[in-house]
Motif scaffolding. Structure first.
Motif, PDB file in Angstrom:
ATOM      1  N   ALA A 182     135.683  31.965  43.135  1.00 51.29           N
ATOM      2  CA  ALA A 182     136.232  32.216  44.468  1.00 51.29           C
ATOM      3  C   ALA A 182     135.142  32.653  45.442  1.00 51.29           C
ATOM      4  CB  ALA A 182     137.325  33.278  44.389  1.00 51.29           C
ATOM      5  N   ARG A 183     134.169  33.404  44.935  1.00 44.62           N
ATOM      6  CA  ARG A 183     133.090  33.832  45.829  1.00 44.62           C
ATOM      7  C   ARG A 183     132.254  32.634  46.252  1.00 44.62           C
ATOM      8  NH1 ARG A 183     129.933  38.437  43.027  1.00 44.62           N
ATOM      9  NH2 ARG A 183     128.763  38.412  44.975  1.00 44.62           N
ATOM     10  N   LEU A 184     132.051  31.687  45.335  1.00 41.56           N
ATOM     11  CA  LEU A 184     131.317  30.473  45.704  1.00 41.56           C
ATOM     12  C   LEU A 184     132.167  29.598  46.619  1.00 41.56           C
ATOM     13  CD1 LEU A 184     129.720  29.569  42.270  1.00 41.56           C
ATOM     14  CD2 LEU A 184     128.554  30.410  44.298  1.00 41.56           C
ATOM     15  N   ASP A 185     133.477  29.707  46.474  1.00 38.55           N
ATOM     16  CA  ASP A 185     134.369  28.907  47.314  1.00 38.55           C
ATOM     17  C   ASP A 185     134.468  29.462  48.735  1.00 38.55           C
ATOM     18  OD1 ASP A 185     134.922  26.942  45.537  1.00 38.55           O
ATOM     19  OD2 ASP A 185     136.802  27.783  44.812  1.00 38.55           O
ATOM     20  N   GLY A 186     133.701  30.489  49.034  1.00 36.71           N
ATOM     21  CA  GLY A 186     133.608  30.924  50.413  1.00 36.71           C
ATOM     22  C   GLY A 186     134.388  32.180  50.765  1.00 36.71           C
ATOM     23  N   TYR A 187     134.759  32.982  49.784  1.00 28.45           N
ATOM     24  CA  TYR A 187     135.538  34.180  50.076  1.00 28.45           C
ATOM     25  C   TYR A 187     134.693  35.431  49.864  1.00 28.45           C
ATOM     26  CZ  TYR A 187     139.443  30.977  49.995  1.00 28.45           C
ATOM     27  OH  TYR A 187     140.282  29.942  50.266  1.00 28.45           O
TER      28      TYR A 187
ATOM     29  N   ALA B  52     123.104  30.760  42.475  1.00 28.84           N
ATOM     30  CA  ALA B  52     124.425  30.766  43.099  1.00 28.84           C
ATOM     31  C   ALA B  52     124.663  32.046  43.908  1.00 28.84           C
ATOM     32  CB  ALA B  52     125.505  30.619  42.034  1.00 28.84           C
ATOM     33  N   GLY B  53     123.861  33.072  43.655  1.00 28.14           N
ATOM     34  CA  GLY B  53     124.027  34.323  44.381  1.00 28.14           C
ATOM     35  C   GLY B  53     124.956  35.292  43.688  1.00 28.14           C
ATOM     36  N   PRO B  74     127.058  34.744  48.029  1.00 31.52           N
ATOM     37  CA  PRO B  74     127.471  33.458  47.459  1.00 31.52           C
ATOM     38  C   PRO B  74     128.217  32.578  48.454  1.00 31.52           C
ATOM     39  CG  PRO B  74     128.046  35.235  45.974  1.00 31.52           C
ATOM     40  CD  PRO B  74     127.456  35.873  47.177  1.00 31.52           C
ATOM     41  N   ARG B  75     129.094  33.186  49.253  1.00 32.11           N
ATOM     42  CA  ARG B  75     129.913  32.355  50.132  1.00 32.11           C
ATOM     43  C   ARG B  75     129.103  31.710  51.234  1.00 32.11           C
ATOM     44  NH1 ARG B  75     131.587  36.373  54.436  1.00 32.11           N
ATOM     45  NH2 ARG B  75     130.748  38.260  53.533  1.00 32.11           N
ATOM     46  N   VAL B  79     127.173  26.614  47.575  1.00 30.97           N
ATOM     47  CA  VAL B  79     126.883  26.101  46.242  1.00 30.97           C
ATOM     48  C   VAL B  79     128.212  25.751  45.596  1.00 30.97           C
ATOM     49  CG1 VAL B  79     126.079  26.725  43.942  1.00 30.97           C
ATOM     50  CG2 VAL B  79     124.782  27.436  45.955  1.00 30.97           C
TER      51      VAL B  79
END
Lengths: 285, 365
Positions: A182-187, B52-53, B74-75, B79
């Motif tokens: 979810a953090r990579l998905d932009g949240y 990815a952070g 990350p956001r 990635v």
């Protein structure tokens, strides 16, 4: 031959179960029966099992003893304190499950606050709320003696450690990959907590909320010491039927029935989840 | 898409007491398919998480194109990632799972819907949209995981052991699928795996890691044929490389290699070294199982005695395990080869295929 033997065994077993059930349920049955008895039949000897049911006791409890107020107080206090417990508790237990601040020492310290009996802290609580009630802050949030805010705070403080421990194990069970994803998905962190973690922890939070509600509903000691009239809770109200003229058994039984009904209902409807929640916490914690 | 540049990444835990990544420098070109290969615990996952952070760096720098990324959350990195455990959101159905990365950007619903339909068409997963993750098979789950990562145009596309939980047949299908995806989309991809076969099959280049360091970076061909040390040589290839600890002796102006008294041919590559008399005394001869021939009779070339341990007929070839003195070796022989357990055979190593390593350092000679 064999079939009849099994039948005898089954009959015996069921008879035994019935006996045990009767022993356990008898007090509740007697309370229920007493609540419908006319005053003159409550203490007859031998006790009467057949009588003309009456609603006098209920009428007395609600009209003379102001049980409507007690119920309203209890609903507000239990509801508010549960709301606070869940809000603070879920954030705290999530932090413990994910970041482990204090290497477990703080978590253990939190649990130790639950190890002392309520009676040990009730006097300090009394003094704190007595003085707090005189301040503007205390008046603003109704934190004085015989005020609802004081009980909300007291129950929240008392419930929070248990809630943190129960929810901690639920949060620990949620895979971290979901949060990473979810953090990579932009949240951001808070969005991840609200949108991914909380929905997954919902069953655990519900169980915790029910336990918190039940505690607040059934609590007696704090309610007895910290209130007099205006903020009186339902359990304290029940005890109020021990008057100087004697114990009013009929209205007391009626009040007790009203007192246990909501929690009995909750327990019956949700027993499956509650058992799961308890064993869950027990195994993990 | 972007070029990813890692400079001297380092990651330590417990205030420096233990380290996961020691010193990793790596550049992944725009549109390149890079595999990060190594056994578990070699630091490849930590490296990936730093890109990815999801994990902070102890030291080093990360750049996407020329942009310094160390402090970007990350956001903000854009990635896309496919997880080993799929990491689908259990409370959402497939449609919502796919929509999730776009929802965070406030993409209009119509656009989300169109994108999802494009993606499911590529994945051929149209009939999964309404299902919850719990009702998907592992193959379907990873398909959705892939789809979710494909929803936006990422700077880097990271895959963390994406197919290691699938069964063999599905794995090889997904493998070619992923490769085709890269050909079509030309994303910058980082593929993290412990499976050398996957890395060989998929990647443009492979970075092999060992205890927190990158040991070798190269194309699959380079890694396979020119490993820099014994670790790389032993890690890549199936069945694995055979190693023989030999003695190099200088006699009458030329070198002779012997293994327990039996002569071993001097590899072609070592001829130059031998000229300069630069061979150490203890060397390790390495040869892949395909380049050993076994015969029942001794001859000029078949000079190394061995005893057959087990024979594994694979259909298109036969894998023979033999014991040459104390060393177990594997040979891939043609299926016509007739041997059985306990047979005495003589081995011939093909000199042009032999690699030589220094026994002390493990480094290629």
């Amino acid at each position: 031959m064999q079939t009849s033997k099994i039948t005898v065994g089954m009959v015996l077993r069921h008879a035994l179960m019935l006996l045990v059930l009767m022993i356990f349920l008898f007090p509740i049955y007697w309370m229920l029966v007493t609540s419908f008895k006319p005053a003159q039949e409550v203490l007859t000897r031998p006790p009467t099992f057949v009588f003309e049911p009456t609603f006098d006791n209920y009428r007395y409890a609600f009209e003379q003893a102001d049980f409507t107020l007690f119920i309203r107080n209890t609903v507000v206090i239990a509801g508010l304190s549960t709301l606070l417990v869940i809000s603070f508790g879920s954030l705290a237990s999530y932090s413990f499950a994910r970041y482990n601040p204090g290497d477990g020492h703080i978590l253990f310290f939190i649990l130790t606050t639950r190890m002392m009996p309520g009676i040990a802290v009730v006097m300090p609580f009394f003094l704190i709320f007595r003085d707090l009630g005189k301040t503007t802050f205390g008046q603003l949030f109704a934190l004085g003696l015989d005020q609802i805010g004081a009980l909300v705070v007291a129950y929240t403080v008392f419930n929070l450690p248990f809630a943190i421990w129960l929810m901690y194990s639920f949060f620990q069970d949620i895979p971290t990959e979901l949060e990473h994803s979810a953090r990579l998905d932009g949240y951001n962190r808070l969005q991840v907590f609200l949108r991914v973690v909380l929905p997954l922890a919902a069953p655990g939070i519900a169980v915790t909320a029910i336990f918190s509600l039940m505690f607040a509903w059934n609590e007696f000691l704090f309610g007895y010491i910290l209130t007099r009239d205006a903020a009186r809770t339902i359990t304290v109200g029940v005890s109020g039927f021990q008057t100087q003229q004697g114990i009013l058994w009929g209205p007391l039984a009626a009040a007790a029935v009203v007192c246990i009904l909501p929690m009995l209902g909750v327990a019956l409807v949700l027993q499956r989840y509650m058992v799961r929640g308890l064993t869950f916490g027990a195994v993990r914690g | 898409m972007a070029t990813v540049k890692l400079q001297h990444l380092r990651k330590t835990y417990d205030r420096g007491k233990t380290w996961a990544v020691n010193d990793v420098s790596l550049e992944i070109a725009n549109g390149e398919f890079m595999a990060l290969l190594g056994p578990s615990g070699c630091g490849k996952s930590s490296t990936m998480r730093m890109i990815a952070g999801l994990e902070e760096l102890t030291a080093g720098e990360i750049y996407f194109d020329e942009r310094f990324m160390n402090r970007v959350p990350p956001r903000g990195r854009n990635v896309a990632m496919v997880f080993e455990t799929y990491a689908l959101y259990p409370t959402l159905n497939v449609y919502e799972n796919l929509a999730f990365p776009l929802r965070s950007m406030g993409t209009p619903e119509a656009e989300i819907q169109k994108r999802i339909h494009d993606i499911v068409a590529i994945l051929q997963a149209e009939d999964l949209l309404e299902l919850k993750p719990a009702n998907l098979s592992s193959g379907q789950s990873q398909l959705v995981g892939l789809g979710r990562a494909l929803m936006r145009q990422p700077n880097v596309f990271i895959m963390d052991e994406p197919i290691s939980h699938l069964d063999t047949r599905l794995r090889s299908r997904m493998r070619s699928y992923i490769k085709r995806l890269h050909i079509d989309l030309k994303y910058t991809m980082l593929y993290v795996t412990h499976d050398q076969e996957e890395a060989m099959a998929l990647a443009d280049r492979i970075a092999i890691m060992d205890v927190g360091n990158v040991v070798q970076i190269g194309t699959p061909q380079e890694i396979f044929h020119n490993p820099v040390n014994m670790y790389v040589a032993g890690f890549v290839g199936e069945p694995p490389m055979n190693f023989l600890e030999c003695a190099a002796e200088h006699q009458n102006g030329s070198y002779h290699l012997t293994y327990k008294g039996s002569p071993v041919p001097l590899p072609t590559v070592a001829a130059a070294l031998a000229q300069k008399q630069a061979l150490p005394r203890d060397v390790v001869v390495a040869i892949r199982p395909f380049y050993i021939d076994a015969a029942h009779e001794r001859s000029e070339s078949h000079s190394l005695p061995a005893q057959v341990f087990v024979v594994e007929p694979m259909g298109d070839s036969t894998v023979i395990s033999v014991n040459a003195a104390e060393t177990r070796m594997q040979i891939v022989a043609p299926p016509e080869m007739r041997v059985k357990d306990g047979d005495h055979v003589w081995l011939a190593l093909e000199p042009s295929r032999i690699l030589l390593f220094d026994k002390q350092t493990g480094i290629r000679l």
